[in-house]
Design a protein around this motif. Structure first.
Motif, PDB file in Angstrom:
ATOM      1  N   MET B   1      -5.385  22.581 -11.714  1.00 17.94           N
ATOM      2  CA  MET B   1      -4.532  23.096 -10.629  1.00 17.94           C
ATOM      3  C   MET B   1      -3.065  23.058 -11.059  1.00 17.94           C
ATOM      4  SD  MET B   1      -4.750  21.972  -6.604  1.00 17.94           S
ATOM      5  CE  MET B   1      -3.536  20.658  -6.479  1.00 17.94           C
ATOM      6  N   LYS B   2      -2.607  24.114 -11.636  1.00 16.27           N
ATOM      7  CA  LYS B   2      -1.236  24.179 -12.151  1.00 16.27           C
ATOM      8  C   LYS B   2      -0.227  24.158 -11.000  1.00 16.27           C
ATOM      9  CE  LYS B   2      -1.805  25.399 -16.672  1.00 16.27           C
ATOM     10  NZ  LYS B   2      -1.206  24.749 -17.828  1.00 16.27           N
ATOM     11  N   THR B   3       0.796  23.347 -11.156  1.00 17.96           N
ATOM     12  CA  THR B   3       1.831  23.321 -10.128  1.00 17.96           C
ATOM     13  C   THR B   3       3.106  23.990 -10.615  1.00 17.96           C
ATOM     14  OG1 THR B   3       2.585  21.202 -10.969  1.00 17.96           O
ATOM     15  CG2 THR B   3       1.039  21.152  -9.138  1.00 17.96           C
ATOM     16  N   ARG B   4       3.158  24.229 -11.935  1.00 10.92           N
ATOM     17  CA  ARG B   4       4.387  24.761 -12.511  1.00 10.92           C
ATOM     18  C   ARG B   4       4.004  25.674 -13.651  1.00 10.92           C
ATOM     19  NH1 ARG B   4       8.988  21.733 -15.935  1.00 10.92           N
ATOM     20  NH2 ARG B   4       7.127  21.051 -17.008  1.00 10.92           N
ATOM     21  N   VAL B   6       5.267  27.617 -16.748  1.00 13.89           N
ATOM     22  CA  VAL B   6       6.439  27.735 -17.622  1.00 13.89           C
ATOM     23  C   VAL B   6       6.208  28.816 -18.677  1.00 13.89           C
ATOM     24  CG1 VAL B   6       7.212  25.359 -17.296  1.00 13.89           C
ATOM     25  CG2 VAL B   6       5.600  25.881 -19.118  1.00 13.89           C
ATOM     26  N   LEU B   7       7.296  29.392 -19.120  1.00 11.67           N
ATOM     27  CA  LEU B   7       7.251  30.390 -20.193  1.00 11.67           C
ATOM     28  C   LEU B   7       8.006  29.831 -21.392  1.00 11.67           C
ATOM     29  CD1 LEU B   7       8.161  33.591 -18.122  1.00 11.67           C
ATOM     30  CD2 LEU B   7       5.874  32.896 -18.861  1.00 11.67           C
ATOM     31  N   SER B   8       7.779  30.400 -22.541  1.00 14.08           N
ATOM     32  CA  SER B   8       8.520  29.973 -23.726  1.00 14.08           C
ATOM     33  C   SER B   8       9.837  30.742 -23.802  1.00 14.08           C
ATOM     34  CB  SER B   8       7.702  30.234 -24.981  1.00 14.08           C
ATOM     35  OG  SER B   8       7.736  31.608 -25.283  1.00 14.08           O
ATOM     36  N   PRO B  77      13.462  30.551 -19.712  1.00 14.47           N
ATOM     37  CA  PRO B  77      12.970  30.972 -18.403  1.00 14.47           C
ATOM     38  C   PRO B  77      12.865  29.777 -17.453  1.00 14.47           C
ATOM     39  CG  PRO B  77      11.631  31.901 -20.154  1.00 14.47           C
ATOM     40  CD  PRO B  77      12.537  30.925 -20.791  1.00 14.47           C
ATOM     41  N   HIS B  81       6.923  27.694  -9.518  1.00 12.25           N
ATOM     42  CA  HIS B  81       6.112  26.609  -8.962  1.00 12.25           C
ATOM     43  C   HIS B  81       5.094  27.156  -7.966  1.00 12.25           C
ATOM     44  CE1 HIS B  81       8.893  23.225 -10.179  1.00 12.25           C
ATOM     45  NE2 HIS B  81       9.724  24.247 -10.251  1.00 12.25           N
ATOM     46  N   GLY B  85       1.896  21.526  -2.166  1.00 11.71           N
ATOM     47  CA  GLY B  85       2.237  20.563  -1.115  1.00 11.71           C
ATOM     48  C   GLY B  85       2.575  21.243   0.200  1.00 11.71           C
ATOM     49  N   LYS B  88      -0.544  22.804   1.814  1.00 10.00           N
ATOM     50  CA  LYS B  88      -1.371  21.770   2.455  1.00 10.00           C
ATOM     51  C   LYS B  88      -0.747  21.364   3.797  1.00 10.00           C
ATOM     52  CE  LYS B  88      -3.009  17.096   1.623  1.00 10.00           C
ATOM     53  NZ  LYS B  88      -2.444  15.891   1.001  1.00 10.00           N
ATOM     54  N   LEU B 103      17.640  24.739 -11.404  1.00 14.54           N
ATOM     55  CA  LEU B 103      17.688  23.903 -12.604  1.00 14.54           C
ATOM     56  C   LEU B 103      18.786  24.286 -13.590  1.00 14.54           C
ATOM     57  CD1 LEU B 103      13.832  23.640 -13.158  1.00 14.54           C
ATOM     58  CD2 LEU B 103      15.323  21.999 -12.025  1.00 14.54           C
ATOM     59  N   SER B 376       7.267  17.879   1.394  1.00 11.73           N
ATOM     60  CA  SER B 376       5.971  18.303   0.856  1.00 11.73           C
ATOM     61  C   SER B 376       6.071  18.750  -0.597  1.00 11.73           C
ATOM     62  CB  SER B 376       5.387  19.430   1.712  1.00 11.73           C
ATOM     63  OG  SER B 376       6.283  20.523   1.793  1.00 11.73           O
ATOM     64  N   GLU B 377       7.220  19.314  -0.991  1.00 11.74           N
ATOM     65  CA  GLU B 377       7.396  19.793  -2.364  1.00 11.74           C
ATOM     66  C   GLU B 377       8.353  18.926  -3.172  1.00 11.74           C
ATOM     67  OE1 GLU B 377       5.976  22.409  -4.117  1.00 11.74           O
ATOM     68  OE2 GLU B 377       4.538  22.322  -2.478  1.00 11.74           O
ATOM     69  N   GLY B 378       9.162  18.118  -2.470  1.00 12.39           N
ATOM     70  CA  GLY B 378      10.023  17.178  -3.174  1.00 12.39           C
ATOM     71  C   GLY B 378      11.410  17.686  -3.527  1.00 12.39           C
TER      72      GLY B 378
END
Lengths: 461, 461
Positions: B1-4, B6-8, B77, B81, B85, B88, B103, B376-378
């Motif tokens: 279950m990927k939450t993030r 990312v790309l290179s 990049p 996300h 959270g 749910k 970021l 829920s997501e922080g």
């Protein structure tokens, strides 16, 4: 020319590294007031079993639960940056890398352990965590983690910071935590202080006493205590930083590493980056590993290796560590997270074994380095982190003088967006350096002269 | 279950997407005070050629210089996300994704264009950029970019924010920029205001006038002006957001996208995420694309599509846009970046062509959404971003009611760590909603009733 080395979610470590398994001199135990070793069971009113087990574990590798990895994956693996801009500004042949821990939702490395601690407490049915915080980095990280695991969080924040840094309190409240100024009227420890000094500005030691008391005296027995640094399990949780950095340096094509640097207050961000490399050093790799502290709070460079208590009033066991004495009151420097009289036992043991070379730097040089870093790399670091930056600059200049292509790695432990007052003072020229005098040190060490001594004393310093 | 997801670095786009090439109704030109189209050469005292060329370009794809990509690669990049959270917490069958632009070193999407603008100015020998800033997001982003390209930076910051948000000023100064309160005594525009109102709190319009004047009157002809939103080239630079998000949704295995959401003040972060998807919509994809604005500054949902000036005093050309009238003074809501009377011409044209469905939300609902998101997501989002969060929550609830597995994407344009006062007010229950009355709107539109009208008027609204 890569400036940022990223890893995939699959590269997030599956195990933490425990330096205790590899130290040349075995870690000395914490002692009770009677001078006898503290048994794990004595910690049960305060910490859940999962964390006590880690605190005393002799195992080299400890599995990271998938539930913890899933939360860490919200911002980890964190990027490793190549500091092309800083290298150019310094004209150094050194290659400088930094691990960027400022990208967590709380803005520092602290959530790495806050998430793990919240998880183990949740798993064992704990409903509420109490903790102390100084400048607020740790309190906000724990508030963040408790929100995600749906645990209540109570933070005792040192009164002077509570009044001066209202934003940290708002962060904690936004995450649903309760934050009160310490000393408070909610605990006996707090009430005793207020009775004798109603206007007390508080300090970390008093706040620790309140937070521990709030946990052990909870009539419903649903509260435990959480600490943000110093202890073995806390440092353990931070080792994801160094484990990731190793993979990233390899990905960047580096075959060796010459210098590893981290700022150290209680020792957790330094240990997190450095311990996986200390393992290499123990096994023959040649490198310098430098924990950096403020010249005004020179625990590792001026303090002796002793047994001392972790707070000011003896609510904690005696810990084997470098210490300036628990009565020492550091100057009010901006790096609030580095104002601590002691140093983590694991870091202290590694120093004592000659594996680390601590260094102290004054805050003027630190802020000068942080401003150069901001203008060349673009990131405004925390006042604590500025100590690592300043040390990396010293090492890069040395490499230039020696004409050596050294590889330098430091930990960017947090951003400074909630601590900009320090930059303002520095830019306005009103910032001052402070140094600790031998007289003040001797006076503080007097208070602990009758404590048990760590035996056998290593040959380190 | 990927939450993030990312790309290179290699996935960082090599071209920006220009929506002007694909709009069903061609973009109407800006007009001078005489009602005639403004020619590119008339912009030369203000902007470098590279940016003017982009401002009027009909090309669909415009190459991103490698020097710009190298700087963007310090944080791009950016991650996408999955909001497990939040999903749910809402019990929704929708899959919610957000692109995390918080970021960047300045904490928002603004550096995406600041870096490009600093680059083109540097390339053409410009030594200094002047700009205005309201709450400070844009001013700090430009200060950051100018530091990296070694250009001087002068920021005119609206007096009331200058006094209330000293931290933003310190950020700019840490990056080496000069920041003065506007109205200032440094320009004729500022002095005129101060002569009639010595205690003027300032506003964005006055600050724009000062910044443009500082550029065009520089006796050494080494200064140009920079703008952080509204203009075509600014929106162009932001399209890296949506181009990356497309790759990331594909990587996450999503075959379709139902709703795209971004908050919109001048329009740049919304456009950055949305325009690459608007392209898909123009070419047949079925989705709703929603720019969200404050109920107290309902430019897109209550304002007419007109020609209006971009500032308050006519230093800028007339722009074809939705507007509340340039005399409109929005309530002092916490989302300072959304307090603007107009809307970017490209966004306005897309609305007018029926490609976008704007929505207005009150700040109480926005902060309620932001607090739920934090817990829920922080992540603590900027007050501006809270509008996108609140809209995503509305859409996720609708998906729940309809029992549909919708895929929702929104732009997390910035973090709120320098805007925590809004959270404090919300949590304390002292925050208020504001709505615009038809009477106030009519009064403000009176001032522009004799301006030229956009012809032909699309059938949009």
């Amino acid at each position: 020319m890569k400036t940022r080395i990223v890893l995939s979610e699959d590269d997030l470590p599956r195990q933490w590294y425990n330096l205790a398994a590899d130290l040349p001199t075995p870690l000395r135990p914490p002692l009770g007031p009677d001078g006898k070793p503290v048994s794990p069971s004595m910690l049960e009113p305060i910490f859940p079993h999962g964390l006590i087990e880690q605190e005393v574990s002799p195992k080299r590798w400890i599995d990271i639960p998938e539930e913890v990895r899933a939360v860490l994956a919200r911002w980890r693996p964190s990027p490793l940056h190549r500091a092309h801009g800083l290298e150019k500004a310094l004209g150094t042949p050194a290659r400088i890398y930094y691990k960027n821990e400022s990208l967590s939702p709380a803005g520092s490395h602290k959530p790495n352990t806050a998430v793990a601690q919240a998880y183990y407490n949740k798993k064992e049915g704990v409903k509420r965590l109490s903790t102390e915080t100084g400048a607020g980095q740790w309190g906000s990280a724990l508030a963040f983690a408790c929100a995600l695991f749906e645990i209540e969080c109570k933070v005792f924040m040192v009164r002077i910071s509570f009044d001066q840094k209202p934003y940290r309190k708002i962060m904690m409240e936004t995450w649903g935590a309760e934050c009160v100024a310490s000393p408070s009227g909610e605990t006996k420890a707090g009430r005793d202080i207020l009775a004798s000094d109603p206007g007390s500005p508080g300090n970390l030691a008093i706040a620790i006493s309140e937070a521990v008391e709030a946990a052990v005296t909870d009539p419903q027995h649903r509260t435990k205590y959480a600490l943000g640094s110093v202890l073995n399990h806390v440092l353990l949780h931070q080792t994801v930083i160094g484990l990731e950095a190793k993979k990233q340096l390899k990905k960047a094509g580096e075959k060796r590493l010459d210098v590893v640097i981290g700022c150290a207050g209680g020792g957790s961000n330094f240990a997190g980056l450095a311990f996986p490399f200390v393992y290499d050093k123990i096994h023959g790799a040649k490198m310098e590993i430098i924990p950096v502290e403020p010249a005004s709070c020179p625990t590792m460079t001026m303090g002796p290796f002793v047994y001392d208590i972790g707070d000011a009033s003896g609510m904690t066991p005696l810990l084997p560590m470098y210490s300036l004495g628990h009565t020492f009151m550091p100057e009010p420097i901006h790096a609030g997270g580095l104002r601590y009289h002691g140093m983590a036992p694991l870091v202290s043991a590694a120093i004592n074994d000659g594996l680390l070379k601590p260094r102290a730097i004054g805050q003027l040089e630190c802020f000068a380095g942080a401003v150069l870093f901001a203008r060349s790399e673009g990131i405004i670091v925390a006042p604590e982190t500025s100590h690592a930056v300043a040390c990396a600059i010293q090492e890069a200049k040395k490499a230039k003088e020696e004409g050596k292509e050294k590889v330098i790695l430091f930990n960017l432990s947090g951003h400074g967006l909630l601590d900009l007052k320090g930059y303002q003072d520095y830019l306005a020229g009103t910032l001052q350096d402070h140094a600790l005098s031998r007289e003040v040190l001797a006076k503080n060490l007097e208070a602990i002269k009758d404590y048990p001594k760590p035996e056998p004393v290593g040959a380190g310093k």
